[in-house]
Design an enzyme around this catalytic site. Structure first.
Site, mmCIF file in Angstrom:
data_model
loop_
_atom_site.group_PDB
_atom_site.id
_atom_site.type_symbol
_atom_site.label_atom_id
_atom_site.label_comp_id
_atom_site.label_asym_id
_atom_site.label_seq_id
_atom_site.Cartn_x
_atom_site.Cartn_y
_atom_site.Cartn_z
ATOM 1 N N SER A 74 0.917 -1.427 0.382
ATOM 2 C CA SER A 74 -0.132 -0.180 0.203
ATOM 3 C C SER A 74 0.599 1.354 -0.376
ATOM 4 O O SER A 74 0.329 2.071 -0.288
ATOM 5 C CB SER A 74 -0.575 0.030 1.229
ATOM 6 O OG SER A 74 0.071 0.032 2.124
ATOM 7 N N LYS A 124 1.096 3.747 7.038
ATOM 8 C CA LYS A 124 0.457 4.768 6.166
ATOM 9 C C LYS A 124 1.090 6.054 6.709
ATOM 10 O O LYS A 124 1.752 6.678 7.224
ATOM 11 C CB LYS A 124 -1.076 4.609 6.593
ATOM 12 C CG LYS A 124 -1.824 3.286 5.594
ATOM 13 C CD LYS A 124 -1.571 3.590 4.736
ATOM 14 C CE LYS A 124 -2.468 2.139 4.404
ATOM 15 N NZ LYS A 124 -1.999 1.355 4.413
#
Lengths: 172, 172
Positions: free
Chosen positions: B92, B129
């Site tokens: 990701s 993230k």
DNA sequence: ATACTTGAATAAAGTACAATAATCAAATTG
DNA sequence: CAATTTGATTATTGTACTTTATTCAAGTAT
């Protein structure tokens, strides 16, 4: 005049020393005493390693993520004697994820085979490139379209210093 | 019956010990004796750091490139007590140069401000993230077009564990 | 003379010991 | 009787000291 007397629980309690555990005198070379004390202060450089795997059920505390404790040096450096670091300058390997100011871990002991990313000197200048062999001709390949492959000739005195094993990139 | 006698050069020569220099006994906690011996064997984890800068004239030997010696831990870990490692799984954050199996160095002591790459738990699941705030709404932003931003709500029990300071990527 | 043996000299390395620190309960004090 | 002082007890900590290792030259043998 009897004070205290023999009894259970008397005396200085165990585990009250600066390390909270028994100690032993070990002879160390003088030049390493200071680094060792720092090493000991930092708990032997042991860092917790977290996994992202989820164990059965929801992890209750952060500690549930701790898989093990490791020492970065032991993890990354296989041969202390043949390993060195290089600070990257320039952008010729940007497509390989090697950025300016990154730190490269390089091992001289690893064979510089075709396709390996190596540190080499060309006319005394240090450089990072991918080693590439085709039709018996060696090249140092940049990974950035703005740069051209460097064919290795007798004249440019190329010398391979080692193979890059890891790239350390700062995010701060 | 006189053998030897006082004379210059008699006796065991200096620097013949296992370390080639004088030693001193230092008391160490028992649990760290083994790691310390390994640390000492590896010369205090000191690695040569090469520069690519060319000094005046052509560098004659490889050693001319050595700038200094450093210890990876001391270089990378500012706060041993608040630092941990995370092994990356998933893709990701690929556009931020964070690949599967990379090792992240994370410091809890650094403030997770807007734009920092953080390690967080969402519903007990660890994730990397980029932290992003807009209009008083917090998001965990992936850096991969295939993934969608995650808005932080009361329900998903988000907890930030720390800020990623370094990415260690293996090339082997 | 040359090779070998022996013991004095000196450094290295491990450990025993003494000094220090910390705790508790008996003794003392107010 | 509560608070304080004192000294016995035990752990910690630094280092002095003993043991071991290594070398050299004088003594001894060939």
């Amino acid at each position: 005049m009897k004070h205290g007397g023999k009894r259970k629980g008397a005396g200085r309690p165990k585990g009250q020393g600066q390390y909270g555990e028994p100690t032993k005198p070990i002879r160390l070379p003088e030049s390493l005493i200071e680094p060792v004390l720092k090493f000991v202060e930092n708990k032997g450089y042991q860092l917790p390693l977290f996994t992202s795997k989820v164990s059965a059920g929801l992890p209750a505390t952060i500690d549930d993520h701790i898989e093990t404790h490791i020492d970065l040096h032991q993890l990354l450096i296989k041969n202390t004697g043949t390993t060195f670091l290089v600070r990257v300058s320039g952008h010729s390997m940007i497509d390989a994820g090697i950025h300016e100011k990154d730190l490269l871990i390089v091992d001289r002991k690893i064979s510089p085979t075709n396709g390996k990313i190596v540190i080499a000197t060309i006319d005394g200048q240090l450089t990072v490139k991918r080693l590439y062999q085709k039709n018996n001709q060696l090249y140092l390949m940049p990974e950035n379209k703005k740069f051209k492959p460097i064919p290795i000739t007798e004249e440019n005195h190329m010398m391979i210093l080692g193979v890059v094993t890891n790239v350390i990139h700062s995010l701060l």
